[in-house]
Scaffold this motif. Structure first.
Motif, PDB file in Angstrom:
ATOM      1  N   SER A 170       0.862  -1.194   0.000  1.00 44.67           N
ATOM      2  CA  SER A 170       0.000   0.000   0.000  1.00 44.67           C
ATOM      3  C   SER A 170       0.888   1.229   0.000  1.00 44.67           C
ATOM      4  O   SER A 170       1.461   1.583   1.029  1.00 44.67           O
ATOM      5  CB  SER A 170      -0.878   0.035   1.244  1.00 44.67           C
ATOM      6  N   CYS A 171       1.021   1.874  -1.145  1.00 45.35           N
ATOM      7  CA  CYS A 171       1.801   3.106  -1.270  1.00 45.35           C
ATOM      8  C   CYS A 171       0.876   4.169  -1.868  1.00 45.35           C
ATOM      9  O   CYS A 171      -0.116   3.833  -2.502  1.00 45.35           O
ATOM     10  CB  CYS A 171       2.980   2.947  -2.219  1.00 45.35           C
ATOM     11  N   GLY A 172       1.238   5.428  -1.708  1.00 40.25           N
ATOM     12  CA  GLY A 172       0.477   6.490  -2.373  1.00 40.25           C
ATOM     13  C   GLY A 172      -0.468   7.205  -1.429  1.00 40.25           C
ATOM     14  O   GLY A 172      -0.766   6.723  -0.327  1.00 40.25           O
ATOM     15  N   LEU A 173      -0.909   8.368  -1.851  1.00 43.96           N
ATOM     16  CA  LEU A 173      -1.897   9.131  -1.080  1.00 43.96           C
ATOM     17  C   LEU A 173      -2.914   9.675  -2.075  1.00 43.96           C
ATOM     18  O   LEU A 173      -2.725  10.737  -2.677  1.00 43.96           O
ATOM     19  CB  LEU A 173      -1.218  10.274  -0.301  1.00 43.96           C
ATOM     20  N   ASP A 174      -3.985   8.908  -2.266  1.00 42.12           N
ATOM     21  CA  ASP A 174      -5.041   9.312  -3.196  1.00 42.12           C
ATOM     22  C   ASP A 174      -5.853  10.431  -2.534  1.00 42.12           C
ATOM     23  O   ASP A 174      -6.452  10.242  -1.472  1.00 42.12           O
ATOM     24  CB  ASP A 174      -5.925   8.101  -3.504  1.00 42.12           C
TER      25      ASP A 174
END
Ligand code: ABU
Length: 511
Positions: free
Chosen positions: A108-112
């Motif tokens: 789980s990577c990222g910042l939506d």
């Protein structure tokens, strides 16, 4: 990020305490707004920094040192609003920016941003997902999104059932419970005595550890969760599955459950679902597909097949939108082809919550389908994100992640002196070794692999101390430590991949 002392409330508001704002003082709307707006300023700065490639991913300190940098103690008398603002800023100052484009460390990577906006709304609504009476809109959203996900799994799934669960491990547990309930419907009331024999379950030796943990939690014992050998790509070998089933049947055991993994945690491998489904049909066993990781690829016409071909033949599917789809943590779903199993398996009809004589259709009180009571609202952020993207946007997202991974493989192959690709990946897990200068002329062998494995923790430590990059590493049963790079963030571009490889070389060439 701005210096934590830059976040200043006014001289009038800063010294106030929690009971000077809502809900304690009904006249304090503007003071409450001042406090929350300052907090929002901190959050927006964090979002900006997360998306700034000149910002570090983390400011690493060892735990003893970190404890000295923080004031975490619970005071006798509560602190001021200004102190709380300072505490919030400090917390984010030392938090790893998992949405940074150079964070390749977890599934789980990222910042939506849309999903994050949804999470903010969710926190403000602060409701519990057990009954329609206190979460009417969210319950209906859950119904719509879960039905849509089942349609994507297969047209024969539309009339099934689904629920959001707290993580993929619990989703897998729900599959196990439903499978046992289907085979032994009296188990719920009569318990273990209703099963005359030893239940056995099967999963690949590359599967997620939560499958084995089901055997422990549910009374089979881990010895009765058979780890089916996988091939060199990390995919379950169907003939080995059948051999192990026959072996246990010959002992008088009851093989009842097979977990097929679609996207293994380390290698990103996809077990052959159709071949496994044939075996499950032959021996009357439940087929569960753990697509917690790989499920997102169901949204891509280009990448769905052959990886997830046959998924519609399963009885249950775990699919975590908080992984490839980039929904904010946590967001995990479990789907069943047959409706009614979840309810009949788990329903306890607590009469203070799930009264049967309510004014509305009580089938919408979905909380009675699960083993927990309180249920966090994980649907709004996913619904909002899906509204924003549509199916088309999610398909583009999946294709982008896969294309970035293909680009990384190409760049690794372009530099064979510096990088060794362990295998052609099936999804966004890229497994490789970095080769420091002194090992570049050494022919590849088990001895060199051992040396390369020793480099991984040292190079990872250098990445964290520099704060410029995070890539995970681990050993597996075939090789010593190697790097597992994950591209699951929409932020990643080709230049981030180029940076990643160049930065590993900058930090590690002298090892
Ligand atoms: N549920 C497995 C997640 C592990 C990882 O992010 O690497």
């Amino acid at each position: 990020m701005a210096n934590t002392s830059n976040y200043k409330l006014s001289a009038a508001v800063g010294p106030l305490k929690y009971n000077d704002i809502l809900p304690y003082k009904t006249q304090s709307v503007s003071t409450t707004n001042d406090f929350l707006q300052k907090l929002i300023e901190i959050l927006l700065d964090f979002v900006r920094a997360t998306n700034d490639r000149n910002e570090k991913i983390l400011d690493f300190h060892h735990p003893e040192e970190m404890q000295k940098l923080l004031d975490l103690k619970i005071p006798d008398k509560g602190v001021s609003l200004q102190q709380l603002i300072h505490d919030c800023a400090t917390t984010l100052k030392y938090q790893v920016k998992t949405g940074h484009a150079r964070f390749f460390n977890q599934l789980s990577c990222g910042l939506d941003i849309i999903s994050m906006a949804g999470e903010w709304l969710t926190a403000t609504a602060n409701t519990n997902m057990f009954t329609y009476e206190i979460a009417p809109v969210f319950i209906l959203m859950e119904n719509v999104v879960m039905t849509h996900m089942r349609e994507i799994i297969g047209p024969n799934w539309v009339n099934g059932d689904s629920i959001l669960a707290p993580g993929g491990s619990i989703s897998n547990l729900y599959a196990f419970l439903a499978a046992r309930h289907k085979m032994f419907p009296n188990y719920k009331e009569k318990g273990i005595a209703t099963i005359q024999g030893q239940l056995v379950m099967f999963t690949s030796d590359q599967s997620h550890y939560s499958v084995k943990s089901c055997a422990s939690i549910c009374g089979l014992g881990t010895d009765n969760c058979l780890m089916v050998p996988s091939d060199i790509h990390g995919r379950m070998i169907p003939s080995e599955l059948e051999r192990l089933i026959l072996d246990r049947k010959a002992k008088g055991h009851i093989p009842f459950f097979v977990c097929c993994t679609s996207g293994t945690t380390v290698l990103g491998a996809f077990d052959p679902i159709n071949e496994i489904a044939d075996i499950c049909e032959k021996y009357g066993m439940w087929l569960h597909v753990d697509a917690a990781w790989g499920g997102g690829l169901l949204l891509s016409k280009k990448y769905r097949h052959p990886r997830l071909s046959g998924v519609e033949r399963a009885d249950s599917v775990t699919w975590n939108p908080h992984k490839l789809m980039g929904a904010l943590l946590q967001c995990s779903t479990i789907h069943f082809k047959e409706d009614g199993l979840l309810m009949s398996c788990n329903q306890m009809s607590a009469d203070y919550l799930f009264m049967q004589d309510k004014l509305y259709d009580i089938r919408y009180d979905t909380g009675d389908k699960v083993i927990q009571c309180g249920r966090h609202n994980d649907i709004f952020k996913l619904w909002l994100q899906w509204r924003a993207k549509g199916d088309e946007g999610f398909e583009k997202h999946m294709d982008h992640l896969m294309e970035m991974s293909e680009y990384m493989v190409k760049r690794i192959k372009d530099q064979p002196d510096k990088f060794y690709l362990i295998m052609e990946p099936e999804m966004v897990n890229v497994s490789f070794w970095y080769i420091p200068t002194r090992l570049r002329k050494m022919p590849h062998s088990a001895t060199r692999e051992k040396e390369l494995g020793k480099m991984c923790p040292i190079l990872k430590a250098r990445m964290m101390q520099a704060g410029t990059l995070m890539v995970g590493y681990q050993p597996d049963d075939r090789r010593p430590n190697f790097f597992r790079n994950i591209i699951s963030s929409a932020a990643v571009t080709q230049s981030d991949v180029d940076f990643l490889l160049a930065e590993m070389d900058r930090l590690g060439h002298d090892l």
